[in-house]
Design an enzyme around this catalytic site. Structure first.
Site, PDB file in Angstrom:
ATOM      1  N   SER A 161       0.870  -1.176   0.000  1.00 37.54           N
ATOM      2  CA  SER A 161       0.000   0.000   0.000  1.00 37.54           C
ATOM      3  C   SER A 161       0.904   1.223   0.000  1.00 37.54           C
ATOM      4  CB  SER A 161      -0.863   0.009   1.264  1.00 37.54           C
ATOM      5  OG  SER A 161      -1.486   1.268   1.421  1.00 37.54           O
ATOM      6  N   TYR A 178      -1.172  -0.818  10.434  1.00 34.56           N
ATOM      7  CA  TYR A 178      -1.347  -1.164   9.009  1.00 34.56           C
ATOM      8  C   TYR A 178      -0.204  -0.555   8.191  1.00 34.56           C
ATOM      9  CZ  TYR A 178      -3.446  -1.261   4.319  1.00 34.56           C
ATOM     10  OH  TYR A 178      -3.672  -1.451   2.979  1.00 34.56           O
TER      11      TYR A 178
END
Ligand code: NAP
Length: 280
Positions: A161, A178
């Site tokens: 990401s 994350y």
């Protein structure tokens, strides 16, 4: 004139066998669709749920309705769990003598204030986004090596990401673990590129920005919805299935054979936008 070899085959995957984790929906399903359309002979998708509107079976039915010769099959597995990855690899080994492409795409996220983060979510995120990817590649290695040749290396593509590059969200809806897990995924990919390159396996990272999906929906809503995010983005839109399809087929096909240890962001340039500078 230059000798470009089989130029018509540069972006083809004819005869290839691919394993895609998290293939039942979202980016994994876009990738599975693209691989079959590019000529892959078999695409094996995994996720935890087999049944229902978001399960593997509905995705396999959709994929097998494509007007191509390649087939999709689904195997339910939790790729955050090492014993289940072992079982998955054994299952794959029953029908396949080789695997050409692995896309480690399944991922988990959590958003909330730092101070009260439940530790179970940290574990869940790290187990799936980092440790699970490490073990998936490690355990699939014999099948990847069986397909690998010096001119046509096997491919590992790790879906990370842009949150692994910048610090996207802190505060009330922070996604710190994350973001950390995706930074680790980038560096895992670089390390594996060095480890496996000499064994004729390339390893690269795809780092998406916002693509509408179940995983992204909550955060997209919190940040003001699709329209706001489109407006913020230098390309004035969110990611679309074909954006993922293009980069995945590139990395998996002869066109990407010499790309190793690379991170490719697919975010319209959004990772470079900082604070109010996006508006002035
Ligand atoms: N969409 C975005 O905007 C965006 C942006 C940046 C990065 N990404 C990354 O892209 C990847 C795919 O995300 P997505 O947006 O496509 O999410 P999604 O639509 O929610 O799909 C997630 C997929 O992963 C599977 N999965 C989740 N946990 C699993 C586990 N423990 N074992 C096996 N499969 C599991 C899900 O199926 P089950 O629930 O049935 O297991 C589903 O197939 C993730 O790594 C995510 O971090 C997405």
């Amino acid at each position: 004139m230059s000798d470009l070899g089989n130029f018509g085959g540069l972006f083809r995957l004819d005869g290839k066998v691919a394993v895609i984790t998290g293939g039942s929906r979202g980016l994994g399903l876009h990738t599975a669709t693209a691989f079959l359309l590019a000529g892959a002979s078999k695409v094996i998708i995994t996720a935890r749920k087999l049944e229902g509107a978001e399960g593997i079976n509905q995705a396999v039915s959709k994929l097998n309705a494509l007007p191509v010769q390649g087939r999709a099959i689904g195997i339910a597995a939790n790729v955050a769990d090492t014993a289940d990855i072992e079982r998955l690899v054994k299952e794959i080994g029953k029908t396949e003598s080789k695997v050409d492409i692995v896309v480690a795409n399944a991922g988990a996220t959590y958003g909330g204030p730092f101070d009260t983060t439940p530790d179970e979510f940290n574990k869940k995120i790290l187990d799936l986004n980092v440790r699970g990817v490490f073990n998936l590649v490690r355990l699939l290695l014999p099948l990847l090596e069986a397909a690998a040749t010096p001119t046509d290396p096997s491919r590992v593509i790790i879906v990370s990401s842009t949150a692994g590059i910048n610090v996207p969200h802190v505060g009330q809806h922070g996604t710190i673990m994350y973001s950390v897990s995706k930074a680790a995924a980038h560096h895992l990919s670089r390390n594996l590129a060095m480890e496996l390159g000499p064994r004729n396996i390339t390893v690269n990272t795809v780092a998406p920005g916002f693509f509408p999906s179940k995983l992204a929906k909550g955060l997209i809503d919190i940040l003001g919805g699709d329209e706001q995010l489109r407006d913020d983005n230098p390309r004035k839109r969110l990611g679309e299935p074909s954006d993922i399809a293009g980069v995945m087929v590139y990395l998996a096909s002869p066109a990407g054979a010499y790309v190793n240890g690379e991170d490719i962001s697919v975010d319209g340039g959004m990772r470079l936008v900082t604070g109010r500078h996006s508006k002035i």
